[in-house]
Design a protein around this motif. Structure first.
Motif, PDB file in Angstrom:
ATOM      1  N   SER A 168      46.645  15.218 -40.049  1.00  0.00           N
ATOM      2  CA  SER A 168      48.026  14.950 -40.426  1.00  0.00           C
ATOM      3  C   SER A 168      48.161  14.534 -41.882  1.00  0.00           C
ATOM      4  O   SER A 168      49.197  14.781 -42.507  1.00  0.00           O
ATOM      5  CB  SER A 168      48.616  13.856 -39.530  1.00  0.00           C
ATOM      6  OG  SER A 168      47.927  12.632 -39.710  1.00  0.00           O
ATOM      7  N   VAL A 169      47.120  13.901 -42.455  1.00  0.00           N
ATOM      8  CA  VAL A 169      47.206  13.451 -43.842  1.00  0.00           C
ATOM      9  C   VAL A 169      47.211  14.626 -44.813  1.00  0.00           C
ATOM     10  O   VAL A 169      48.140  14.779 -45.612  1.00  0.00           O
ATOM     11  CB  VAL A 169      46.076  12.456 -44.163  1.00  0.00           C
ATOM     12  CG1 VAL A 169      46.101  12.085 -45.639  1.00  0.00           C
ATOM     13  CG2 VAL A 169      46.217  11.209 -43.307  1.00  0.00           C
ATOM     14  N   PRO A 170      46.181  15.502 -44.814  1.00  0.00           N
ATOM     15  CA  PRO A 170      46.251  16.648 -45.725  1.00  0.00           C
ATOM     16  C   PRO A 170      47.400  17.593 -45.408  1.00  0.00           C
ATOM     17  O   PRO A 170      47.932  18.248 -46.297  1.00  0.00           O
ATOM     18  CB  PRO A 170      44.886  17.340 -45.537  1.00  0.00           C
ATOM     19  CG  PRO A 170      44.379  16.869 -44.229  1.00  0.00           C
ATOM     20  CD  PRO A 170      44.906  15.472 -44.067  1.00  0.00           C
ATOM     21  N   LEU A 171      47.813  17.652 -44.137  1.00  0.00           N
ATOM     22  CA  LEU A 171      48.945  18.507 -43.773  1.00  0.00           C
ATOM     23  C   LEU A 171      50.225  17.981 -44.418  1.00  0.00           C
ATOM     24  O   LEU A 171      51.045  18.762 -44.913  1.00  0.00           O
ATOM     25  CB  LEU A 171      49.105  18.554 -42.252  1.00  0.00           C
ATOM     26  CG  LEU A 171      50.229  19.445 -41.714  1.00  0.00           C
ATOM     27  CD1 LEU A 171      50.039  20.894 -42.164  1.00  0.00           C
ATOM     28  CD2 LEU A 171      50.301  19.354 -40.192  1.00  0.00           C
ATOM     29  N   SER A 172      50.388  16.649 -44.435  1.00  0.00           N
ATOM     30  CA  SER A 172      51.555  16.051 -45.093  1.00  0.00           C
ATOM     31  C   SER A 172      51.546  16.371 -46.582  1.00  0.00           C
ATOM     32  O   SER A 172      52.587  16.688 -47.173  1.00  0.00           O
ATOM     33  CB  SER A 172      51.560  14.533 -44.883  1.00  0.00           C
ATOM     34  OG  SER A 172      51.667  14.213 -43.512  1.00  0.00           O
ATOM     35  N   ALA A 173      50.368  16.279 -47.190  1.00  0.00           N
ATOM     36  CA  ALA A 173      50.250  16.586 -48.620  1.00  0.00           C
ATOM     37  C   ALA A 173      50.557  18.058 -48.878  1.00  0.00           C
ATOM     38  O   ALA A 173      51.176  18.409 -49.889  1.00  0.00           O
ATOM     39  CB  ALA A 173      48.847  16.246 -49.118  1.00  0.00           C
ATOM     40  N   VAL A 183      69.763  16.216 -55.774  1.00  0.00           N
ATOM     41  CA  VAL A 183      69.947  15.679 -54.429  1.00  0.00           C
ATOM     42  C   VAL A 183      68.689  15.852 -53.591  1.00  0.00           C
ATOM     43  O   VAL A 183      68.240  14.917 -52.908  1.00  0.00           O
ATOM     44  CB  VAL A 183      71.147  16.373 -53.726  1.00  0.00           C
ATOM     45  CG1 VAL A 183      71.187  16.005 -52.250  1.00  0.00           C
ATOM     46  CG2 VAL A 183      72.447  15.964 -54.402  1.00  0.00           C
ATOM     47  N   ILE A 184      68.087  17.054 -53.641  1.00  0.00           N
ATOM     48  CA  ILE A 184      66.877  17.315 -52.859  1.00  0.00           C
ATOM     49  C   ILE A 184      65.733  16.431 -53.327  1.00  0.00           C
ATOM     50  O   ILE A 184      64.986  15.864 -52.518  1.00  0.00           O
ATOM     51  CB  ILE A 184      66.479  18.799 -52.945  1.00  0.00           C
ATOM     52  CG1 ILE A 184      67.554  19.676 -52.300  1.00  0.00           C
ATOM     53  CG2 ILE A 184      65.137  19.030 -52.252  1.00  0.00           C
ATOM     54  CD1 ILE A 184      67.295  21.161 -52.435  1.00  0.00           C
ATOM     55  N   VAL A 185      65.590  16.304 -54.653  1.00  0.00           N
ATOM     56  CA  VAL A 185      64.520  15.476 -55.206  1.00  0.00           C
ATOM     57  C   VAL A 185      64.678  14.025 -54.760  1.00  0.00           C
ATOM     58  O   VAL A 185      63.711  13.367 -54.373  1.00  0.00           O
ATOM     59  CB  VAL A 185      64.494  15.551 -56.745  1.00  0.00           C
ATOM     60  CG1 VAL A 185      63.555  14.507 -57.325  1.00  0.00           C
ATOM     61  CG2 VAL A 185      64.049  16.933 -57.190  1.00  0.00           C
ATOM     62  N   ALA A 186      65.911  13.527 -54.820  1.00  0.00           N
ATOM     63  CA  ALA A 186      66.165  12.144 -54.407  1.00  0.00           C
ATOM     64  C   ALA A 186      65.820  11.924 -52.943  1.00  0.00           C
ATOM     65  O   ALA A 186      65.251  10.895 -52.562  1.00  0.00           O
ATOM     66  CB  ALA A 186      67.625  11.789 -54.668  1.00  0.00           C
ATOM     67  N   MET A 187      66.134  12.928 -52.107  1.00  0.00           N
ATOM     68  CA  MET A 187      65.857  12.812 -50.676  1.00  0.00           C
ATOM     69  C   MET A 187      64.366  12.859 -50.386  1.00  0.00           C
ATOM     70  O   MET A 187      63.860  12.177 -49.496  1.00  0.00           O
ATOM     71  CB  MET A 187      66.572  13.939 -49.918  1.00  0.00           C
ATOM     72  CG  MET A 187      68.093  13.823 -49.922  1.00  0.00           C
ATOM     73  SD  MET A 187      68.903  15.267 -49.163  1.00  0.00           S
ATOM     74  CE  MET A 187      68.226  15.209 -47.513  1.00  0.00           C
ATOM     75  N   LEU A 188      63.649  13.687 -51.156  1.00  0.00           N
ATOM     76  CA  LEU A 188      62.215  13.859 -50.908  1.00  0.00           C
ATOM     77  C   LEU A 188      61.347  12.854 -51.651  1.00  0.00           C
ATOM     78  O   LEU A 188      60.160  12.742 -51.362  1.00  0.00           O
ATOM     79  CB  LEU A 188      61.793  15.277 -51.306  1.00  0.00           C
ATOM     80  CG  LEU A 188      62.357  16.405 -50.456  1.00  0.00           C
ATOM     81  CD1 LEU A 188      61.919  17.759 -51.015  1.00  0.00           C
ATOM     82  CD2 LEU A 188      61.879  16.266 -49.019  1.00  0.00           C
ATOM     83  N   LEU A 189      61.938  12.145 -52.588  1.00  0.00           N
ATOM     84  CA  LEU A 189      61.153  11.224 -53.395  1.00  0.00           C
ATOM     85  C   LEU A 189      60.477  10.164 -52.523  1.00  0.00           C
ATOM     86  O   LEU A 189      59.296   9.844 -52.712  1.00  0.00           O
ATOM     87  CB  LEU A 189      62.045  10.554 -54.435  1.00  0.00           C
ATOM     88  CG  LEU A 189      61.338   9.645 -55.447  1.00  0.00           C
ATOM     89  CD1 LEU A 189      60.276  10.416 -56.213  1.00  0.00           C
ATOM     90  CD2 LEU A 189      62.356   9.042 -56.405  1.00  0.00           C
ATOM     91  N   LEU A 190      61.206   9.638 -51.552  1.00  0.00           N
ATOM     92  CA  LEU A 190      60.647   8.635 -50.658  1.00  0.00           C
ATOM     93  C   LEU A 190      59.483   9.214 -49.859  1.00  0.00           C
ATOM     94  O   LEU A 190      58.446   8.556 -49.681  1.00  0.00           O
ATOM     95  CB  LEU A 190      61.725   8.120 -49.704  1.00  0.00           C
ATOM     96  CG  LEU A 190      61.284   7.070 -48.681  1.00  0.00           C
ATOM     97  CD1 LEU A 190      60.749   5.828 -49.392  1.00  0.00           C
ATOM     98  CD2 LEU A 190      62.447   6.698 -47.762  1.00  0.00           C
ATOM     99  N   LEU A 191      59.638  10.470 -49.403  1.00  0.00           N
ATOM    100  CA  LEU A 191      58.570  11.132 -48.652  1.00  0.00           C
ATOM    101  C   LEU A 191      57.330  11.307 -49.513  1.00  0.00           C
ATOM    102  O   LEU A 191      56.206  11.038 -49.076  1.00  0.00           O
ATOM    103  CB  LEU A 191      59.056  12.492 -48.143  1.00  0.00           C
ATOM    104  CG  LEU A 191      57.989  13.377 -47.485  1.00  0.00           C
ATOM    105  CD1 LEU A 191      57.434  12.714 -46.246  1.00  0.00           C
ATOM    106  CD2 LEU A 191      58.561  14.753 -47.155  1.00  0.00           C
TER     107      LEU A 191
END
Length: 240
Positions: A47-52, A83-91
């Protein structure tokens, strides 16, 4: 300032595309079944490399979107980008921190998975047997902590080691080798845990650092997008 923001945004997003592709490439390499780690990693560990990998794909897409928006000065695209960057920044930040923190539990995960996989050596799945032989012979290691670990595995009823442990590897070379008084001269005595832990930690740290750098660059990109949109709005007010 607007010109600097425009070309700065383009250059930064070009770098993001490159780095995003790098993250995807490294993460994909870990996920490949034929890698050094493939046979030893469970679905949870994946799950870790998959998330990356997912984060890298998103960042690559955003890099392309940012470059296009900067060159065309298209406020709609730039707003969508921001907007997309802001939403994904936390991820992205979460994945980066997770990769760095995850290294603390690497040894425990590897030990658990190695015990399971090593107990399947010599079974019906020849792919697992071949992978274990490949890992041990090419990294000059045997077992988890050392060659004596094979006493506790299912293969050979406590008297044999995997063929990959043999310094001169041949089919069946490990059979009853633990009963040989010269066994330490014939097999690799060091365990595989230290090597695998070090190698995997290095990959996780590299992915974590790259991902966090990307997050910082994305914050800078959002700032430039705001400047471009502001300048574009000022220009439209002047010509109206």
């Amino acid at each position: 300032m607007g010109c600097i923001s425009k070309y700065g945004l383009f250059l930064v997003n070009s770098a993001i595309i490159f780095m995003g592709v790098t993250v995807v490439g490294v993460a994909a390499a870990i996920l490949q079944q034929d890698t050094l780690f493939g046979v030893l990693l469970s679905k949870v560990f994946y799950s870790v490399p998959l998330s990356a990998l997912i984060a890298g794909l998103f960042l690559t897409f955003l890099g392309v979107l940012g470059c296009w928006g900067a060159l065309k000065e298209d406020t709609c695209i730039l707003k969508l980008y921001a907007v997309i960057v802001a939403m994904l920044l936390l991820l992205v930040v979460t994945v980066g921190v997770m990769l760095l923190v995850f290294t603390a539990g690497t040894a425990a995960f590897l030990i658990s998975n190695m015990k399971i996989i090593f107990n399947e050596y010599g079974g019906e799945d020849e792919h697992i047997t071949n992978d274990i032989d490949f890992i041990q012979h090419n990294t000059h290691c045997c077992g988890i902590y050392g060659y004596k670990d094979w006493v506790d595995f299912n293969y050979g009823n406590g008297t044999s080691v995997a063929d990959g442990c043999c310094k001169n590897e041949t089919v069946g070379c490990g059979v009853d080798l633990l009963e040989n008084p010269n066994v330490e001269d014939l097999v690799y005595t060091a365990g595989c845990l230290v090597f695998l832990t070090s190698a995997f930690n290095s990959v996780c740290i590299a992915l974590g650092v790259i991902t966090l750098i990307l997050a910082g660059i994305q914050i800078l990109s959002i700032s430039w997008v705001c400047i471009i949109i502001r300048d574009a709005a000022s220009y439209h007010r002047l010509i109206e």
